[in-house]
Enzyme design. Structure first.
Site, PDB file in Angstrom:
ATOM      1  N   HIS A  71      48.711  36.722  32.778  1.00 33.34           N
ATOM      2  CA  HIS A  71      48.682  36.659  31.258  1.00 33.34           C
ATOM      3  C   HIS A  71      47.135  36.932  30.929  1.00 33.34           C
ATOM      4  O   HIS A  71      46.263  36.718  31.469  1.00 33.34           O
ATOM      5  CB  HIS A  71      49.138  35.152  30.798  1.00 33.34           C
ATOM      6  CG  HIS A  71      48.012  34.371  31.341  1.00 33.34           C
ATOM      7  ND1 HIS A  71      47.062  33.886  30.733  1.00 33.34           N
ATOM      8  CD2 HIS A  71      48.150  33.278  32.484  1.00 33.34           C
ATOM      9  CE1 HIS A  71      46.512  32.535  31.343  1.00 33.34           C
ATOM     10  NE2 HIS A  71      47.100  32.542  32.511  1.00 33.34           N
ATOM     11  N   ASP A 188      40.786  32.952  34.788  1.00 36.74           N
ATOM     12  CA  ASP A 188      42.402  32.601  34.314  1.00 36.74           C
ATOM     13  C   ASP A 188      42.770  33.150  32.960  1.00 36.74           C
ATOM     14  O   ASP A 188      42.322  32.629  32.022  1.00 36.74           O
ATOM     15  CB  ASP A 188      42.341  31.129  34.329  1.00 36.74           C
ATOM     16  CG  ASP A 188      43.842  30.432  33.889  1.00 36.74           C
ATOM     17  OD1 ASP A 188      44.783  31.211  34.094  1.00 36.74           O
ATOM     18  OD2 ASP A 188      43.714  29.286  33.172  1.00 36.74           O
ATOM     19  N   GLU A 222      50.682  32.259  27.559  1.00 38.42           N
ATOM     20  CA  GLU A 222      51.027  31.382  28.957  1.00 38.42           C
ATOM     21  C   GLU A 222      50.082  30.065  28.626  1.00 38.42           C
ATOM     22  O   GLU A 222      50.721  28.951  28.923  1.00 38.42           O
ATOM     23  CB  GLU A 222      50.270  32.203  30.182  1.00 38.42           C
ATOM     24  CG  GLU A 222      50.642  31.306  31.417  1.00 38.42           C
ATOM     25  CD  GLU A 222      49.628  30.364  31.787  1.00 38.42           C
ATOM     26  OE1 GLU A 222      50.173  29.417  32.636  1.00 38.42           O
ATOM     27  OE2 GLU A 222      48.703  30.174  31.147  1.00 38.42           O
ATOM     28  N   GLU A 223      49.073  30.153  27.872  1.00 38.21           N
ATOM     29  CA  GLU A 223      48.185  29.008  27.961  1.00 38.21           C
ATOM     30  C   GLU A 223      48.920  27.846  27.103  1.00 38.21           C
ATOM     31  O   GLU A 223      48.405  26.552  26.858  1.00 38.21           O
ATOM     32  CB  GLU A 223      46.777  29.238  27.407  1.00 38.21           C
ATOM     33  CG  GLU A 223      46.041  30.062  28.371  1.00 38.21           C
ATOM     34  CD  GLU A 223      45.488  29.315  29.570  1.00 38.21           C
ATOM     35  OE1 GLU A 223      45.920  28.023  29.721  1.00 38.21           O
ATOM     36  OE2 GLU A 223      44.828  29.778  30.216  1.00 38.21           O
ATOM     37  N   ASP A 243      48.774  34.143  39.223  1.00 36.18           N
ATOM     38  CA  ASP A 243      47.817  33.318  38.358  1.00 36.18           C
ATOM     39  C   ASP A 243      46.894  32.645  39.109  1.00 36.18           C
ATOM     40  O   ASP A 243      46.870  32.682  40.521  1.00 36.18           O
ATOM     41  CB  ASP A 243      48.531  32.123  37.603  1.00 36.18           C
ATOM     42  CG  ASP A 243      47.834  31.749  36.056  1.00 36.18           C
ATOM     43  OD1 ASP A 243      46.758  31.904  36.088  1.00 36.18           O
ATOM     44  OD2 ASP A 243      48.665  31.376  35.120  1.00 36.18           O
ATOM     45  N   HIS A 323      39.541  26.233  33.900  1.00 36.31           N
ATOM     46  CA  HIS A 323      39.393  25.833  32.241  1.00 36.31           C
ATOM     47  C   HIS A 323      38.211  25.418  31.839  1.00 36.31           C
ATOM     48  O   HIS A 323      37.803  24.579  30.948  1.00 36.31           O
ATOM     49  CB  HIS A 323      40.489  24.817  32.089  1.00 36.31           C
ATOM     50  CG  HIS A 323      41.832  25.558  31.896  1.00 36.31           C
ATOM     51  ND1 HIS A 323      43.137  24.926  31.190  1.00 36.31           N
ATOM     52  CD2 HIS A 323      42.264  26.687  32.383  1.00 36.31           C
ATOM     53  CE1 HIS A 323      43.950  25.676  31.239  1.00 36.31           C
ATOM     54  NE2 HIS A 323      43.603  26.770  31.906  1.00 36.31           N
TER      55      HIS A 323
END
Length: 351
Positions: A71, A188, A222-223, A243, A323
Site C-alpha cells: 500500500h 510502512d 490500508e491504513e 507489508d 508508525h
C-alpha cells in the site's frame, strides 16, 4: 535461478516514494507515480474506483491466479478546526500517537491544490511560558499546527484558503546511511511498494514467464482498514500482502531479515502458505523470522474479512519503530525481494 535485487536502486525508489505526500484519502499523486513507473516497464495497469492501481502479468496458468499487494497510503491528518489564534487542530488518519509527530514539519494541502508548510506542536510547547510543557497530555486538544504564514486569527487562515477537511502530511525526513540503513517516515508501506515495483521491472526486463497469472494491487486505503478487500478476481487462489514486520519487545522480527507473519489481530494466516514461504527461504538461504503481531491488520486480512475464498499470507521487511520514526536495513529489503521472487516462480500450495 537466484535473485537478490539491488538494494541501492530499491532505496532510491523508496526515497522517491516517501517524498510524495499520500495520507489515506489523498493518494492520487503517488498512484500516478507508480502508474508511470509500471507503464515504462510495459505492464498493463488499471485503476479501481477507490483509486488503487492493479498491474497484471499473464502467466502460463491463466485459470489460477495470484495476487500480491502493498500500500502507498500513509498515516496523516486532516484539519479539524481553525483556532481563533490562527493555529490548526487536527484529526488523525490511521493509527498512531500524537507524541510520534510532535515537533514534525508538515504540509497542509488546500482543496485548490495550494500547499502551505507548518510544524506540529503542543500548544504548551514553550517551557518559558507553560509550567506543564513536559507533562501536558499529547492529545487532540493540545496538539496543533503552527502555519508558516503571517496569521494571527482564524480569518487570516481562511484567507489563505485553508479549510476544515484539508489534508496534512508529515515530512518523511528520509536518510540513507553508509552502514546500510534507510530511515524515514512511511517505510510502512512504501518500502514494500518499491520492492514490488523493482521485482516487476526485473520480470519484464529479463522476460521471465511466471507460472501463474499474477496481479499486483497497489492499494491506497490500508491504513484505514479496507485497501485490499476488492478487485480480487474469481480465479485468485493465493493472496500475499507485502507489508512491514513490526519490531519490539517479545517480537522475533528484526531489521535484517524478512518477516513471515504467522498471526495478527485477525487470527492465523494460512498455515500451508506460511510453511511454503519458510521452505522457500530455507532452500534459497534467505534470512527470515516468523512472527506474531498482536495489534496489526493487513490487506490480506481485509480480503479475508470481505468474504473472498482465498489462501492468504503476509510477509515484509522488518521496520523498527513502526508508525513513528521508522528504519530498516538493506539486508531486510534484499531478503524480502528474494523471497517474493522465489515465491512468484514457485508452485501453489496444496490446501
Amino acid at each position: 535461478m537466484s535473485y537478490t535485487g539491488n538494494s541501492e536502486e530499491t532505496f532510491q525508489l523508496i526515497k522517491e516514494l516517501v517524498t510524495i505526500p499520500s495520507p489515506s484519502g489523498n493518494t492520487k499523486k503517488v498512484i500516478s507515480f507508480v502508474e508511470n513507473y509500471l507503464k515504462e516497464c510495459g505492464v498493463e495497469t488499471k485503476r479501481n474506483r477507490k483509486g488503487g492501481l492493479i498491474a497484471t502479468i499473464k502467466g502460463m496458468n491463466e485459470n489460477e491466479h495470484r495476487m500480491l499487494t502493498a500500500h502507498v497510503d500513509t498515516l496523516g491528518a486532516m484539519v479539524k478546526e481553525i483556532k481563533p489564534n490562527g493555529r490548526l487542530k487536527l484529526t488523525m488518519i490511521g493509527g498512531f500517537r500524537w507524541n510520534s509527530v510532535e515537533g514534525e514539519y508538515c504540509q497542509i494541502e488546500t482543496t485548490s491544490g495550494k500547499v502551505y508548510t507548518g510544524t506540529i506542536l503542543m500548544h504548551q510547547t514553550s517551557v518559558h511560558v507553560y509550567k506543564n510543557a513536559g507533562d501536558a497530555p499529547r492529545n487532540d486538544e493540545n496538539i496543533e499546527v503552527r502555519i508558516d504564514e503571517k496569521v494571527k486569527t482564524d480569518k487570516d487562515v481562511g484567507e489563505l484558503g485553508i479549510e476544515v477537511g484539508d489534508f496534512v502530511s508529515f515530512d518523511p525526513r528520509v536518510q540513507m546511511t553508509d552502514s546500510g540503513y534507510i530511515k524515514s517516515r512511511h517505510l510502512d508501506d512504501k518500502a514494500s511498494v518499491a520492492i514490488l515495483l523493482r521485482l516487476i521491472k526485473h520480470i519484464q526486463t529479463e522476460k521471465i514467464t511466471l507460472p501463474y497469472t499474477t496481479h499486483f494491487l497497489i492499494s491506497n486505503n490500508e491504513e484505514i482498514g479496507y485497501g485490499g478487500n476488492s478487485n480480487i478476481t474469481p480465479e485468485t487462489v493465493e493472496y500475499l500482502a507485502v507489508d512491514m514486520g513490526a519490531l519490539g519487545d517479545g517480537q522475533s522480527s528484526d531489521e535484517y531479515t524478512v518477516s513471515i507473519c504467522a498471526k495478527d489481530s485477525s487470527g492465523p494466516y494460512h498455515y500451508e502458505l506460511r510453511k511454503h514461504l519458510v521452505k522457500l527461504a530455507e532452500e534459497n538461504n534467505i534470512g527470515y523470522k516468523v512472527d506474531i503481531y498482536p495489534y496489526y491488520g493487513s490487506d490480506a486480512s481485509a480480503a479475508i474479512r470481505s468474504g473472498h475464498d482465498i489462501i492468504h499470507g503476509l510477509i515484509g521487511p522488518g521496520i523498527e519503530s513502526s508508525h513513528a520514526f521508522e528504519r530498516t536495513h538493506e539486508s531486510s529489503i534484499q531478503y524480502t525481494e528474494s523471497l517474493i521472487y522465489h515465491y512468484l516462480l514457485s508452485s501453489m500450495v496444496e490446501n
